[in-house]
Design an enzyme around this catalytic site. Sequence first.
Site, PDB file in Angstrom:
ATOM      1  N   HIS A  52       0.861  -1.187   0.000  1.00 38.69           N
ATOM      2  CA  HIS A  52       0.000   0.000   0.000  1.00 38.69           C
ATOM      3  C   HIS A  52       0.894   1.232   0.000  1.00 38.69           C
ATOM      4  CE1 HIS A  52      -3.818  -2.010   1.876  1.00 38.69           C
ATOM      5  NE2 HIS A  52      -3.306  -2.709   0.872  1.00 38.69           N
ATOM      6  N   GLU A  54       1.119   3.759   1.900  1.00 43.21           N
ATOM      7  CA  GLU A  54       1.689   4.104   3.203  1.00 43.21           C
ATOM      8  C   GLU A  54       2.881   3.222   3.541  1.00 43.21           C
ATOM      9  OE1 GLU A  54      -1.527   3.445   2.373  1.00 43.21           O
ATOM     10  OE2 GLU A  54      -2.856   4.088   3.989  1.00 43.21           O
ATOM     11  N   CYS A  82      -5.882   1.771   6.176  1.00 42.07           N
ATOM     12  CA  CYS A  82      -6.496   0.528   6.632  1.00 42.07           C
ATOM     13  C   CYS A  82      -5.808   0.100   7.932  1.00 42.07           C
ATOM     14  CB  CYS A  82      -6.351  -0.556   5.565  1.00 42.07           C
ATOM     15  SG  CYS A  82      -4.648  -1.123   5.322  1.00 42.07           S
ATOM     16  N   CYS A  85      -1.975  -0.623   7.575  1.00 43.30           N
ATOM     17  CA  CYS A  85      -1.148   0.581   7.451  1.00 43.30           C
ATOM     18  C   CYS A  85      -1.134   1.375   8.749  1.00 43.30           C
ATOM     19  CB  CYS A  85      -1.640   1.435   6.292  1.00 43.30           C
ATOM     20  SG  CYS A  85      -1.393   0.611   4.687  1.00 43.30           S
TER      21      CYS A  85
END
Length: 165
Positions: A52, A54, A82, A85
């Site tokens: 992701h 992040e 999420c 993360c």
Amino acid sequence: MSDVYFMQQALLQAQLAGAAGEVPVGAVVVRDGQIIASGFNQPIGRHDPSAHAEIVALRAAAEALGNYRLPGCTLYVTLEPCAMCAGAMLHARIERVVFGAVDPKTGACGSVIDLFAQSQLNHQSRAEGGLLADECGSLLRDFFGQRRRQAQAARAAAAGQIDKS
């Protein structure tokens, strides 16, 4: 530099993700008013469910600083993080998280759960949402709208192929 400027930089990263066929989410990590790392969604291209925006940015920041802890850093991201993360941000000791659009399906900064509000955890980060939310949300809506139109066109083309047989 301002929060708006750094979120605009995260939006540029999100556009890179979209151009690569990834969900358009981008992130930057800032320390002492300087961007030290950036990242965009890459789970499809990297065949990595943890890639992701992040996480990509956190890994780059840790590498840049030579430390897996990132105290004094702020992470700007175009979509509410999420749970994976958010957990990584807490472990990295990110001081502040600023996000754009809320994620009503998997958001871990208050939309579904709020990991940053758990006082039992040994580190606390501040999470602030809604910065440039319209721009961040529009990028996502446009991306998924285009995907739906492409899927409809493919179904229509497949139906046309079947009818011609």
